[in-house]
Scaffold this motif. Structure first.
Motif, PDB file in Angstrom:
ATOM      1  N   GLY A 166      40.843  42.190  38.297  1.00  0.00           N
ATOM      2  CA  GLY A 166      39.571  41.955  37.649  1.00  0.00           C
ATOM      3  C   GLY A 166      38.733  43.227  37.591  1.00  0.00           C
TER       4      GLY A 166
ATOM      5  N   VAL B  35      38.491  28.796  39.486  1.00  0.00           N
ATOM      6  CA  VAL B  35      38.938  29.826  38.562  1.00  0.00           C
ATOM      7  C   VAL B  35      40.310  29.411  38.038  1.00  0.00           C
ATOM      8  N   VAL B  37      43.498  30.595  35.437  1.00  0.00           N
ATOM      9  CA  VAL B  37      44.044  31.703  34.653  1.00  0.00           C
ATOM     10  C   VAL B  37      44.646  31.126  33.372  1.00  0.00           C
ATOM     11  N   GLN B 199      38.887  39.139  29.023  1.00  0.00           N
ATOM     12  CA  GLN B 199      38.569  39.271  30.436  1.00  0.00           C
ATOM     13  C   GLN B 199      38.303  37.912  31.065  1.00  0.00           C
ATOM     14  N   GLU B 200      37.127  37.361  30.841  1.00  0.00           N
ATOM     15  CA  GLU B 200      36.856  36.050  31.420  1.00  0.00           C
ATOM     16  C   GLU B 200      35.787  35.296  30.647  1.00  0.00           C
ATOM     17  N   THR B 228      35.503  29.298  35.827  1.00  0.00           N
ATOM     18  CA  THR B 228      35.756  30.607  35.248  1.00  0.00           C
ATOM     19  C   THR B 228      37.182  30.619  34.703  1.00  0.00           C
ATOM     20  N   ARG B 230      40.028  33.006  33.436  1.00  0.00           N
ATOM     21  CA  ARG B 230      40.353  34.440  33.429  1.00  0.00           C
ATOM     22  C   ARG B 230      41.623  34.731  32.674  1.00  0.00           C
ATOM     23  N   GLU B 231      41.744  35.963  32.183  1.00  0.00           N
ATOM     24  CA  GLU B 231      43.000  36.407  31.586  1.00  0.00           C
ATOM     25  C   GLU B 231      43.624  37.424  32.524  1.00  0.00           C
TER      26      GLU B 231
END
Lengths: 308, 529
Positions: A166, B35, B37, B199-200, B228, B230-231
């Motif tokens: 991140g 979170v 992905v 990104q996110e 969240t 995320r990538e």
């Protein structure tokens, strides 16, 4: 000095046009096109034609180039075909991440490299010299992709000191900077070491010794300063690399950046985005070289006189 | 400026570039959060605008609601439309809209919003989804009628797609071109808080939500308050994040990572039916596959079970026809299914005059049976090609494998110089048959260059003359049975969709509802306290 900079800047104009033609042709001549990435099962062939017309892809290459150039000169980088957003905005969004990582990595490899080079040169021919040179050689041959994963495993998974991936806050920058910077250390250290050893053999150094200055002061204040000229050149050449050369690191650490933007755009054949990114990277390399020359001129009066 | 000053300022600038741009840490609330992905297929989705986007992620599925929802068995269920009916000729669809639904900006959801929304598709990249609708009429404040240009039973599938989420008319018009990037306003269980492309995406629960579907246990506001998405492009990194609790869930796990994840005791799994099929394309326009005998012999020489075992370690299922197994259209008459039968393949080749030579490769009129075999550069596709190569060699066919990256391969296929190609599609609708085999799509995406009169006739009946869903299913079955009888392709494998989550962080319902991980499941997920 001023005249020297102006002259170099004027010379950039033809270079810019040649680079733009090359960049444009590279992406348009490779097989594949962006529309494939826009259409899903169920859409019609008429839509294909419609999209091609919308982005001017049905026109001749020369025409497309001139349209692109005309917009570019007026400061418009165009609109990404796949992402549907202005290319300028996409680059502006990713640039800070690249500058952050690349700048910090350059700084890291410069400071560590110069320090290692000074140490190796000061203890020239001893076991310490061999040790430093050996370590540096090892570090520079390790692929950054693999090193990145290894660093994650040790410092993020086992020790838990830093986040795995991140781009949140400065702690997430530590591992990517080390993984990116290691390769640069070797180059800087080796150039510093050789330059210092060579400078130390010159007559003025002998004179300084004869004057009774302490060896440490001679090494740092006189020899290093002379030896830094080639090091600065090397560092300046890496400025372009800062912006786009961190793709694998961005991939491993799931960081955004220009490299990832460019690779994704290349895979999707997103012409306007690829063109803008490549052109920008090429210009960064050219400007980096120019900056290196200017710094070199500022450091070395002989260069300045010859060039102006 | 003297030399020293110059050098000092140069170093300050470098320092500034290096450190000055570090962004601050976002503050995190202690309330339940998670979170997730995103899978690689939805990575890089540039905006959250259902009308104009060609790629959307899970975020759009959560921000917007649709008129109808699809389940994992591909059946359809009410959502913002409480009920709907179609008249006998399929020319009018009437939807009763749910009352008391509001957008995130406080605007009411009603018939006027639907009339506006359908109109916006005109001229967009998603226009084809509403192309069969002539006009939309507001019957009353909560009833709309779609008047059709032609019967289109597939409209129900389109209405359940993520590309048919309904945005707030007011916010959409006010935001103009920036809609979907800086803001995205729907009626869904989550609101968009922040979005960084690639990104996110940070979402927060919509506490006013009270219109969940019957597919979820929880019809109110979601349990997880802050989500969240995320990538993480590298699977190894994503795996380590899941293992250490940096993320709670991987929405899509590549098959090759399953064995490693299965060893972790805190990681648990949920499987969903496949969303696509891997198959072999025959170029029906050139030698030798212009001959049905050669297509049949090749198709029968392929052992789907070996592909399942050696490439996918038993994960997923064998494919013996073209469609994903959860679609009703995939239940074709078993006699048409293509199954491994090397003896029959050998007999067919013998009968066609191809005799086995000294090195085991067949020849006919002094010509070796040598085939150009193309595949994609991803590991999975290379391995499939190698397995199939061995199987074809067993019946006396020699193949030469060439790999291309996906974009280059698509371009190469347009030229029509291919013979045999490993290919894959992801689509949960029978109209993929139209995409891959209708004559109007030659040379791409119909890379089989398939064009025969009977197929075209059955295609037109299925695509254009089905009045309702059941009729459409029956017509597509007939169309596919004909394609199978002609060996227009050789089916190989239906990969599973695997979802992995960290048991210490998340509670996930036993059954994932919907064709993919989405709203219906996520509103039921809880964070472990």
């Amino acid at each position: 000095m001023f005249l020297f900079i102006v002259k170099r800047l004027v010379l950039l104009v033809p270079v810019f046009f040649v680079v733009s033609v090359v960049v444009f042709l590279i992406i348009h001549l490779v097989p594949g096109d962006p529309i494939d990435n826009l259409l899903r099962a169920g859409s019609s062939t008429a839509q294909r034609v419609q999209i091609a017309a919308k982005y001017g892809l049905d026109r001749s290459l020369a025409e497309q180039y001139f349209v692109w150039m005309r917009r570019l000169v007026s400061g418009d980088l165009g609109t990404s075909i796949i992402q549907g957003r202005p290319v300028g905005a996409l680059i502006a969004q990713n640039l800070p991440y690249s500058l952050q990582l690349g700048g910090a990595a350059l700084l890291f490899s410069a400071l560590t490299g110069i320090a290692a080079g000074v140490l190796a040169a000061s203890f020239h021919g001893t076991k310490l010299d061999d040790g430093i040179s050996g370590l540096i050689l090892l570090g520079s041959t390790v692929p950054s992709f693999w090193l990145g994963l290894l660093l994650i495993l040790v410092f993020a998974v086992w020790l838990g000191w830093v986040p795995i991936s991140g781009a949140r806050g400065w702690t997430s920058l530590i591992l990517p900077v080390i993984a990116t910077g290691i390769g640069g250390i070797a180059l800087v250290a080796r150039v510093t070491r050789i330059a210092m050893i060579e400078t130390a053999r010159q007559d003025f150094v002998m004179l300084l010794h004869a004057k009774g200055l302490s060896p440490a002061i001679i090494q740092v204040r006189h020899v290093l300063r002379h030896a830094l000229v080639p090091v600065v050149t090397i560092l300046a050449l890496r400025i372009g690399w800062i912006l786009g050369g961190t793709v694998t690191i961005e991939y491993v650490f799931a960081r955004p950046g220009l490299g990832s933007l460019l690779i994704r755009a290349l895979n999707q054949r997103d012409y306007p985005l690829v063109q803008a990114c490549l052109l920008m990277l090429a210009m960064a390399v050219i400007l980096g070289t120019l900056l290196g020359d200017i710094i070199q001129a500022a450091m070395d009066p002989r260069q300045r006189e010859v060039r102006s | 400026m003297n030399r020293r000053e110059f050098l000092t300022s140069a170093s300050v600038v470098t320092l500034g570039i290096g450190l000055g741009l570090t962004s601050g840490l976002p503050a995190y609330a202690a309330e339940s959060e998670a979170v997730i992905v995103l899978g690689s297929a939805e990575a890089g989705a540039p905006n959250q605008d259902p009308i104009r986007a060609s790629l959307l992620s899970l975020a759009s599925n959560l921000i917007y609601d649709r008129l109808v929802e699809q389940d994992d068995d591909q059946s359809y269920h009410p959502h913002l439309a409480e009920s709907w009916e179609t008249d006998a000729d399929g020319m009018n669809w009437t939807f009763k809209l749910r009352q008391g639904v509001t957008f995130h900006d406080g605007e009411p959801f009603n018939a006027a919003a639907v009339v506006w929304w359908i109109g916006k598709y005109k001229g967009s990249v998603n226009e084809y989804m509403t192309a069969a609708i002539d006009r939309v009429e507001a019957v009353d404040d909560h009833t709309v009628r779609f008047v059709m240009k032609r019967p289109e039973p597939n409209l129900i599938f389109n209405l359940a797609a993520v590309f048919m989420g309904i945005p707030s008319p007011k916010s959409y018009e006010a935001a103009g071109d920036s809609y979907g990037v800086t803001e995205a306003i729907g009626t869904g269980p989550y609101k968009l808080e922040s979005f960084v492309v690639g990104q996110e995406i940070v979402l927060v629960a919509n506490e006013d939500y009270a219109w969940g579907t019957a597919l979820s246990e929880n019809q109110g506001a979601p349990h997880i308050k802050r989500l969240t998405l995320r990538e993480i492009p590298d699977s190894s990194t994503a795996f380590l994040e899941l293992k250490t609790g940096g993320v709670g869930m991987l929405s899509s796990v590549p098959d090759e990572f399953l064995p490693q994840l299965q060893k972790e005791k805190q990681v648990s799994f949920r499987d969903l039916p496949g969303m696509g099929v891997t198959y072999l394309i025959f170029n029906s326009r050139s030698e030798p596959f212009s001959d049905i005998t050669m297509r049949q012999a090749t198709a029968l020489a392929v052992d789907q079970n070996a592909v399942l075992k050696s490439v996918y370690s038993g994960v997923g299922r064998e494919a013996h026809q073209f469609l994903i197994s959860s679609l009703a259209e995939s239940k074709v008459d078993p006699q048409f299914e293509i199954r491994h039968d090397p003896d029959k393949a050998r007999k067919l080749l013998d009968a066609a005059g191809w005799t086995v030579g000294g090195d085991g490769i067949r020849t006919k009129d002094n010509k070796r049976l040598r085939i150009k075999f193309w595949t994609r550069s991803e590991t999975e596709f290379k391995r499939i090609a190698e397995v199939v190569q061995a199987q074809l060699k067993a019946v006396g066919m020699e193949t030469e494998i060439v790999t291309f990256d996906n974009t280059t391969l698509r371009d190469q296929l347009r030229k029509g110089e291919h013979q045999l190609v490993v290919s894959h599609y992801d689509w949960n609708n029978a109209d993929i048959l139209d995409w891959c085999f209708s004559a109007k799509n030659i040379p791409a995406p119909n890379s089989a260059m398939w064009n025969d009169a009977k197929s075209e006739e059955l295609h037109d009946i299925a695509m254009l003359h089905s009045k309702n869903w059941d009729e459409r299913v029956a017509n597509f079955k007939k169309y596919q049975e004909h394609l199978l009888s002609q060996y227009a392709f050789a089916p190989l494998h239906e990969p599973a969709q695997n979802t992995a989550y960290n048991k210490d962080l998340l509670e996930v319902p036993e059954r994932i509802r919907g064709p993919q991980l989405g709203q219906s499941t996520i509103v039921d997920m809880k964070a472990v306290q």
